[in-house]
Design a protein around this motif. Structure first.
Motif, PDB file in Angstrom:
ATOM      1  N   PHE B  27       0.962  -1.214   0.002  1.00 35.64           N
ATOM      2  CA  PHE B  27       0.071  -0.276   0.024  1.00 35.64           C
ATOM      3  C   PHE B  27       0.702   1.474  -0.053  1.00 35.64           C
ATOM      4  O   PHE B  27       2.059   1.070   0.267  1.00 35.64           O
ATOM      5  N   THR B  28       0.328   2.477  -0.232  1.00 35.64           N
ATOM      6  CA  THR B  28       0.994   3.543  -0.323  1.00 35.64           C
ATOM      7  C   THR B  28       1.209   4.218   1.072  1.00 35.64           C
ATOM      8  O   THR B  28       0.526   4.829   1.801  1.00 35.64           O
ATOM      9  N   PHE B  29       2.342   3.671   1.773  1.00 40.29           N
ATOM     10  CA  PHE B  29       2.795   3.874   3.192  1.00 40.29           C
ATOM     11  C   PHE B  29       2.700   5.456   3.428  1.00 40.29           C
ATOM     12  O   PHE B  29       1.944   5.891   4.564  1.00 40.29           O
ATOM     13  N   SER B  30       2.999   6.295   2.665  1.00 38.43           N
ATOM     14  CA  SER B  30       3.156   7.835   2.972  1.00 38.43           C
ATOM     15  C   SER B  30       1.876   8.358   2.906  1.00 38.43           C
ATOM     16  O   SER B  30       1.814   9.513   3.599  1.00 38.43           O
ATOM     17  N   SER B  31       0.716   7.748   2.715  1.00 33.38           N
ATOM     18  CA  SER B  31      -0.545   8.361   2.719  1.00 33.38           C
ATOM     19  C   SER B  31      -1.421   7.672   4.059  1.00 33.38           C
ATOM     20  O   SER B  31      -2.342   8.236   4.080  1.00 33.38           O
ATOM     21  N   TYR B  32      -0.705   6.965   4.597  1.00 32.07           N
ATOM     22  CA  TYR B  32      -1.367   6.161   5.736  1.00 32.07           C
ATOM     23  C   TYR B  32      -0.743   6.978   7.234  1.00 32.07           C
ATOM     24  O   TYR B  32       0.317   6.948   7.542  1.00 32.07           O
ATOM     25  N   GLU B  33      -1.961   7.128   7.960  1.00 29.16           N
ATOM     26  CA  GLU B  33      -1.507   7.337   9.514  1.00 29.16           C
ATOM     27  C   GLU B  33      -1.150   6.096  10.244  1.00 29.16           C
ATOM     28  O   GLU B  33      -1.880   4.910   9.789  1.00 29.16           O
ATOM     29  N   MET B  34      -0.274   6.020  11.067  1.00 28.70           N
ATOM     30  CA  MET B  34       0.093   4.789  11.699  1.00 28.70           C
ATOM     31  C   MET B  34      -0.091   4.761  13.212  1.00 28.70           C
ATOM     32  O   MET B  34       0.181   6.051  13.766  1.00 28.70           O
ATOM     33  N   ASN B  35       0.138   3.621  13.731  1.00 27.58           N
ATOM     34  CA  ASN B  35       0.115   3.404  15.221  1.00 27.58           C
ATOM     35  C   ASN B  35       0.992   2.305  15.672  1.00 27.58           C
ATOM     36  O   ASN B  35       1.154   1.438  14.805  1.00 27.58           O
ATOM     37  N   TRP B  36       1.216   2.649  17.040  1.00 31.78           N
ATOM     38  CA  TRP B  36       1.626   1.202  17.842  1.00 31.78           C
ATOM     39  C   TRP B  36       0.670   0.890  18.569  1.00 31.78           C
ATOM     40  O   TRP B  36       0.260   1.742  19.439  1.00 31.78           O
ATOM     41  N   VAL B  37       0.409  -0.541  18.807  1.00 28.17           N
ATOM     42  CA  VAL B  37      -0.562  -1.085  20.059  1.00 28.17           C
ATOM     43  C   VAL B  37       0.003  -2.250  20.724  1.00 28.17           C
ATOM     44  O   VAL B  37       0.676  -3.007  19.943  1.00 28.17           O
ATOM     45  N   ARG B  38      -0.036  -2.114  22.095  1.00 28.42           N
ATOM     46  CA  ARG B  38       0.723  -3.400  22.599  1.00 28.42           C
ATOM     47  C   ARG B  38      -0.150  -4.229  23.406  1.00 28.42           C
ATOM     48  O   ARG B  38      -1.387  -3.819  23.665  1.00 28.42           O
ATOM     49  N   GLN B  39       0.225  -5.331  23.903  1.00 24.40           N
ATOM     50  CA  GLN B  39      -0.645  -6.450  24.497  1.00 24.40           C
ATOM     51  C   GLN B  39       0.290  -6.955  25.487  1.00 24.40           C
ATOM     52  O   GLN B  39       1.144  -7.942  25.043  1.00 24.40           O
ATOM     53  N   ALA B  40       0.233  -6.719  26.689  1.00 22.57           N
ATOM     54  CA  ALA B  40       0.863  -7.382  27.609  1.00 22.57           C
ATOM     55  C   ALA B  40       0.527  -9.214  27.579  1.00 22.57           C
ATOM     56  O   ALA B  40      -0.662  -9.133  27.324  1.00 22.57           O
ATOM     57  N   PRO B  41       1.349 -10.084  28.131  1.00 17.25           N
ATOM     58  CA  PRO B  41       1.192 -11.301  28.125  1.00 17.25           C
ATOM     59  C   PRO B  41      -0.244 -11.556  28.751  1.00 17.25           C
ATOM     60  O   PRO B  41      -0.626 -11.098  29.864  1.00 17.25           O
ATOM     61  N   GLY B  42      -0.967 -12.243  28.106  1.00 15.74           N
ATOM     62  CA  GLY B  42      -2.459 -12.703  28.764  1.00 15.74           C
ATOM     63  C   GLY B  42      -3.530 -11.536  28.833  1.00 15.74           C
ATOM     64  O   GLY B  42      -4.289 -11.806  29.668  1.00 15.74           O
ATOM     65  N   LYS B  43      -3.003 -10.239  28.543  1.00 12.96           N
ATOM     66  CA  LYS B  43      -3.822  -9.177  28.887  1.00 12.96           C
ATOM     67  C   LYS B  43      -4.429  -8.575  27.374  1.00 12.96           C
ATOM     68  O   LYS B  43      -4.544  -9.181  26.414  1.00 12.96           O
ATOM     69  N   GLY B  44      -5.340  -7.493  27.713  1.00 10.17           N
ATOM     70  CA  GLY B  44      -5.799  -6.952  26.776  1.00 10.17           C
ATOM     71  C   GLY B  44      -5.031  -5.722  25.636  1.00 10.17           C
ATOM     72  O   GLY B  44      -3.803  -5.794  25.848  1.00 10.17           O
ATOM     73  N   LEU B  45      -5.557  -4.978  24.900  1.00 11.43           N
ATOM     74  CA  LEU B  45      -4.846  -4.275  23.896  1.00 11.43           C
ATOM     75  C   LEU B  45      -4.802  -2.813  24.333  1.00 11.43           C
ATOM     76  O   LEU B  45      -6.019  -2.383  25.161  1.00 11.43           O
ATOM     77  N   GLU B  46      -3.768  -2.266  24.191  1.00 10.67           N
ATOM     78  CA  GLU B  46      -3.489  -0.921  24.678  1.00 10.67           C
ATOM     79  C   GLU B  46      -2.745   0.061  23.913  1.00 10.67           C
ATOM     80  O   GLU B  46      -1.732  -0.364  23.071  1.00 10.67           O
TER      81      GLU B  46
END
Lengths: 107, 119
Positions: B27-46
């Protein structure tokens, strides 16, 4: 920060049964609510966007509804491959937040 | 086909640093907003951090503000997360994800890279 509370935390369901997962927001978020499915050892996958918009490639048994503070993800006629954790996510205001997740187990 | 491939995770001592990368293709990377999301072991998304398509706008979760730095190189189709002053509670799988421009859903996710902070 907007808190999303999902219920139930866990559900054990037989195949072909209907599954309903709710997500309640601590304040009104309009329709800025999205649902994700995460199977074991996989990354999350977008299921429903903007409360009720379907996603190309996602089976039609998945549907979403709601607005404001109360939202629902429905899985009609559960299949074995639907065993997963399901998360809601609000994009109404920063910080973007997720519900704690609902784990669906197949009996 | 959209592909996001994270790398750079590993074991690091408390107080240490690590730099994560996310290589994008399909995809056209330069056109997209990006994020980092993390997940601790056995836990939910942050949600961790956001960067606009040009890199001019950046947001962080309070839990990482002042310690993590998000950046991107559109010429290399790459997203980065510089993590400093790491704590045990930063232990998680870190995912990069695209942000849909209008409805703000995380449309595509990478496979994740595990960061373990431990002595």
């Amino acid at each position: 920060e907007i808190v999303l509370t999902q219920s139930p935390d866990f559900q054990s369901v037989t195949p072909k049964e209907k599954v309903t997962i709710t997500c309640r927001a601590s304040q009104s978020i309009g329709s800025s609510l999205h649902w994700y499915q995460q199977k074991p050892d996989q990354s999350p996958k977008l299921l429903i966007k903007y409360a009720s918009q379907s996603i190309s490639g996602v089976p039609s048994r998945f549907s979403g509804s709601g607005s404001g503070t109360d939202f629902t993800l429905t899985i009609n006629s559960l299949e074995a491959e639907d065993a997963a954790a399901y998360y809601c996510h609000q994009s109404s205001s920063l910080p973007w937040t997720f519900g704690q997740g609902t784990k669906v187990e197949i009996k | 086909e959209v592909q996001l491939v994270e790398s750079g995770g590993g074991l690091v001592q408390p107080g240490g640093s690590l730099r994560l990368s996310c290589a994008a293709s399909g995809f056209t990377f330069s056109s997209y907003e990006m994020n980092w999301v993390r997940q601790a072991p056995g836990k939910g998304l942050e949600w961790v951090s956001y960067i606009s398509s040009s890199g001019s706008t950046i947001y962080y979760a309070d839990s990482v503000k002042g310690r993590f730095t998000i950046s991107r190189d559109n010429a290399k189709n790459s997203l980065y997360l510089q993590m400093n002053s790491l704590r045990a509670e930063d232990t998680a799988v870190y995912y990069c994800a695209t942000l849909e421009w209008e409805l703000r859903s995380f449309d595509y996710w990478g496979q994740g890279t595990l960061v373990t902070v431990s002595s």
